[in-house]
Design a protein around this motif. Sequence first.
Motif, PDB file in Angstrom:
ATOM      1  N   ASP A  69       0.603  -1.164   0.034  1.00  0.00           N
ATOM      2  CA  ASP A  69       0.070   0.157   0.023  1.00  0.00           C
ATOM      3  C   ASP A  69       0.715   1.249  -0.089  1.00  0.00           C
ATOM      4  O   ASP A  69       0.275   2.273  -0.499  1.00  0.00           O
ATOM      5  N   ASN A  70       2.028   1.346   0.621  1.00  0.00           N
ATOM      6  CA  ASN A  70       2.802   2.698   0.780  1.00  0.00           C
ATOM      7  C   ASN A  70       3.464   2.879  -0.218  1.00  0.00           C
ATOM      8  O   ASN A  70       4.030   2.104  -1.318  1.00  0.00           O
ATOM      9  N   GLN A  71       3.177   4.568  -0.844  1.00  0.00           N
ATOM     10  CA  GLN A  71       3.768   4.946  -1.921  1.00  0.00           C
ATOM     11  C   GLN A  71       5.472   5.258  -1.526  1.00  0.00           C
ATOM     12  O   GLN A  71       5.623   5.513  -0.519  1.00  0.00           O
ATOM     13  N   THR A  72       6.004   5.228  -2.362  1.00  0.00           N
ATOM     14  CA  THR A  72       7.487   5.816  -2.513  1.00  0.00           C
ATOM     15  C   THR A  72       7.684   6.605  -3.501  1.00  0.00           C
ATOM     16  O   THR A  72       6.998   6.627  -4.385  1.00  0.00           O
ATOM     17  N   SER A  73       8.748   7.253  -3.614  1.00  0.00           N
ATOM     18  CA  SER A  73       9.138   8.153  -4.935  1.00  0.00           C
ATOM     19  C   SER A  73       9.745   7.297  -6.164  1.00  0.00           C
ATOM     20  O   SER A  73       9.531   7.805  -7.195  1.00  0.00           O
ATOM     21  N   THR A  74       9.851   6.062  -5.861  1.00  0.00           N
ATOM     22  CA  THR A  74      10.134   5.285  -6.988  1.00  0.00           C
ATOM     23  C   THR A  74       8.918   4.692  -7.565  1.00  0.00           C
ATOM     24  O   THR A  74       7.634   4.821  -7.252  1.00  0.00           O
ATOM     25  N   ARG A  75       9.190   4.574  -9.014  1.00  0.00           N
ATOM     26  CA  ARG A  75       7.946   4.017  -9.720  1.00  0.00           C
ATOM     27  C   ARG A  75       7.362   2.762  -9.213  1.00  0.00           C
ATOM     28  O   ARG A  75       6.162   2.589  -9.166  1.00  0.00           O
ATOM     29  N   ALA A  76       8.007   1.999  -8.631  1.00  0.00           N
ATOM     30  CA  ALA A  76       7.531   0.718  -8.146  1.00  0.00           C
ATOM     31  C   ALA A  76       6.749   1.307  -6.794  1.00  0.00           C
ATOM     32  O   ALA A  76       5.666   0.578  -6.468  1.00  0.00           O
ATOM     33  N   GLY A  77       7.208   2.082  -6.162  1.00  0.00           N
ATOM     34  CA  GLY A  77       6.346   2.542  -4.834  1.00  0.00           C
ATOM     35  C   GLY A  77       5.125   3.322  -5.403  1.00  0.00           C
ATOM     36  O   GLY A  77       4.246   3.045  -4.685  1.00  0.00           O
ATOM     37  N   ARG A  78       5.177   3.899  -6.593  1.00  0.00           N
ATOM     38  CA  ARG A  78       3.947   4.672  -6.940  1.00  0.00           C
ATOM     39  C   ARG A  78       3.116   3.567  -7.316  1.00  0.00           C
ATOM     40  O   ARG A  78       1.921   3.692  -6.920  1.00  0.00           O
ATOM     41  N   LYS A  79       3.435   2.323  -8.087  1.00  0.00           N
ATOM     42  CA  LYS A  79       2.475   1.527  -8.167  1.00  0.00           C
ATOM     43  C   LYS A  79       1.939   0.786  -7.034  1.00  0.00           C
ATOM     44  O   LYS A  79       0.836   0.403  -6.869  1.00  0.00           O
ATOM     45  N   SER A  80       2.788   0.515  -5.970  1.00  0.00           N
ATOM     46  CA  SER A  80       2.037   0.022  -4.781  1.00  0.00           C
ATOM     47  C   SER A  80       1.169   0.947  -4.391  1.00  0.00           C
ATOM     48  O   SER A  80       0.068   0.503  -3.805  1.00  0.00           O
ATOM     49  N   GLY A  81       1.244   2.255  -3.958  1.00  0.00           N
ATOM     50  CA  GLY A  81       0.344   3.073  -3.578  1.00  0.00           C
ATOM     51  C   GLY A  81      -0.989   3.275  -4.488  1.00  0.00           C
ATOM     52  O   GLY A  81      -2.057   2.995  -3.840  1.00  0.00           O
ATOM     53  N   ARG A  82      -0.861   3.380  -5.836  1.00  0.00           N
ATOM     54  CA  ARG A  82      -1.911   3.474  -6.422  1.00  0.00           C
ATOM     55  C   ARG A  82      -2.555   2.308  -6.955  1.00  0.00           C
ATOM     56  O   ARG A  82      -3.830   2.321  -7.405  1.00  0.00           O
ATOM     57  N   SER A  83      -2.105   1.073  -6.559  1.00  0.00           N
ATOM     58  CA  SER A  83      -2.792  -0.087  -6.988  1.00  0.00           C
ATOM     59  C   SER A  83      -3.942  -0.352  -6.365  1.00  0.00           C
ATOM     60  O   SER A  83      -4.597  -1.024  -6.814  1.00  0.00           O
ATOM     61  N   ARG A  84      -4.121   0.134  -5.401  1.00  0.00           N
ATOM     62  CA  ARG A  84      -5.466   0.033  -4.793  1.00  0.00           C
ATOM     63  C   ARG A  84      -6.659   0.570  -5.586  1.00  0.00           C
ATOM     64  O   ARG A  84      -7.761   0.138  -5.374  1.00  0.00           O
ATOM     65  N   ARG A  85      -6.292   1.559  -6.438  1.00  0.00           N
ATOM     66  CA  ARG A  85      -7.370   1.960  -7.206  1.00  0.00           C
ATOM     67  C   ARG A  85      -8.034   0.880  -8.259  1.00  0.00           C
ATOM     68  O   ARG A  85      -9.064   1.090  -8.687  1.00  0.00           O
ATOM     69  N   PHE A  86      -6.995  -0.240  -8.360  1.00  0.00           N
ATOM     70  CA  PHE A  86      -7.448  -1.186  -9.453  1.00  0.00           C
ATOM     71  C   PHE A  86      -8.577  -2.324  -8.814  1.00  0.00           C
ATOM     72  O   PHE A  86      -9.351  -2.562  -9.400  1.00  0.00           O
ATOM     73  N   HIS A  87      -8.258  -2.273  -7.530  1.00  0.00           N
ATOM     74  CA  HIS A  87      -9.181  -3.464  -6.814  1.00  0.00           C
ATOM     75  C   HIS A  87     -10.710  -3.330  -6.967  1.00  0.00           C
ATOM     76  O   HIS A  87     -11.246  -4.567  -7.080  1.00  0.00           O
ATOM     77  N   PRO A  88     -11.210  -2.270  -6.684  1.00  0.00           N
ATOM     78  CA  PRO A  88     -12.485  -2.090  -6.760  1.00  0.00           C
ATOM     79  C   PRO A  88     -13.410  -2.716  -7.884  1.00  0.00           C
ATOM     80  O   PRO A  88     -14.428  -3.194  -7.772  1.00  0.00           O
ATOM     81  N   TRP A  89     -12.770  -2.736  -8.721  1.00  0.00           N
ATOM     82  CA  TRP A  89     -13.354  -2.723 -10.212  1.00  0.00           C
ATOM     83  C   TRP A  89     -12.897  -4.199 -10.786  1.00  0.00           C
ATOM     84  O   TRP A  89     -13.104  -4.832 -11.863  1.00  0.00           O
ATOM     85  N   MET A 104      -1.919 -11.567 -14.603  1.00  0.00           N
ATOM     86  CA  MET A 104      -2.383  -9.842 -14.577  1.00  0.00           C
ATOM     87  C   MET A 104      -1.182  -9.209 -13.850  1.00  0.00           C
ATOM     88  O   MET A 104      -0.816  -9.459 -12.855  1.00  0.00           O
ATOM     89  N   THR A 105      -0.831  -8.049 -14.553  1.00  0.00           N
ATOM     90  CA  THR A 105       0.056  -7.073 -13.874  1.00  0.00           C
ATOM     91  C   THR A 105      -0.734  -5.669 -13.897  1.00  0.00           C
ATOM     92  O   THR A 105      -1.407  -5.615 -14.965  1.00  0.00           O
ATOM     93  N   THR A 106      -0.577  -4.788 -13.049  1.00  0.00           N
ATOM     94  CA  THR A 106      -1.086  -3.757 -12.989  1.00  0.00           C
ATOM     95  C   THR A 106      -0.145  -2.398 -13.202  1.00  0.00           C
ATOM     96  O   THR A 106       1.135  -2.552 -12.743  1.00  0.00           O
TER      97      THR A 106
END
Length: 331
Positions: A7-27, A287-289
């Motif tokens: 869940d936690n965001q970091t300044s790296t792209r991988a970190g951004r994916k981690s934080g933003r990935s929650r937006r995928f799950h509801p749908w 699946m990758t996000t």
Amino acid sequence: MNNEPQDNQTSTRAGRKSGRSRRFHPWRWFWGIIVLLLLVIAGFGAVAYHNINSASDKAYKSAGINKARDTKAVLKDKRPISIMFLGTDTGALGRTEKGRTDTIMVATINPQTNKMLLVSLPRDTMTDIAGYPNQSPAKINAAYSIGDVGTTIKTVQNLLNVPIDYYALLNMGGLEKSIDEVGGVTVTSPLTFNYEGASFVKDQTYHMNGSTALKFARMRYDDPQNDYGRQNRQRLVVQALFRKSISVKTVLNPSFLNSISSESQTDLQSGDLVKLAQNYRSATKNMTTDHMQGQGQMINGQSFEVVSSSEKQRVTNELRKSLDLSAKADE
């Protein structure tokens, strides 16, 4: 879909994916329902096929535009396809207005590589709305309310220079109805909170009807993780729904299928679903996000997510590669 991002965001792209990935799950539950329909068509026989065929007919609606390529030929030739997923709050909490598409995702499914990619676009992305120069630039989620699904498809295509083969639109009212149709869902709360008359205690397990589940999934401001926490709870609900909805009893139930079709809209026809079941189904297991990263800016009194040219190009390259298309500059 193991090894889900944190869940936690970091300044790296991988970190951004981690934080933003929650937006995928509801749908993801909507894609889960589509996979469910494919499984039914592929293996549960004539009665199930009749129910699915009837439900898909009710949900079908043309995008009303000339597609960027011959989608029927793409499916026939078993080439990688793209599907745009749109989510609205229409139908939830008594809302009946058209609304905006606050969830916009582009999925690609490649049967050759046996992989699926799901990319989320920020709803506040500043862009030109296709066919509406006088109302541009605007937030990308306004494309649907200004125009229609076809407008959104053309806007996304223009933004990313990627063909959109099919679309699927769902409103949150469908989530509530579907939960009631399967007899409720069982979910363990990750935190203690009260919301709209419903109370939940951390680590306690609850069997929820559709109304309670929607309250559990919607609370945002009292969650220490804000929107990411809300997305986590939505994910818990839709995963529980999917577990309940994969039973033979459920998929043979026309009432359940009608609850889905009445709250969704797609230009995937039953024949298209059959081809997806036959040739694309296994790719959904890998699946990758990702997401398109913007920077918040206030422009003329409005808050936008401004996406750099390099970031748009990165997403364009990623999507085109997954579709086995040559690299091309975003426009």
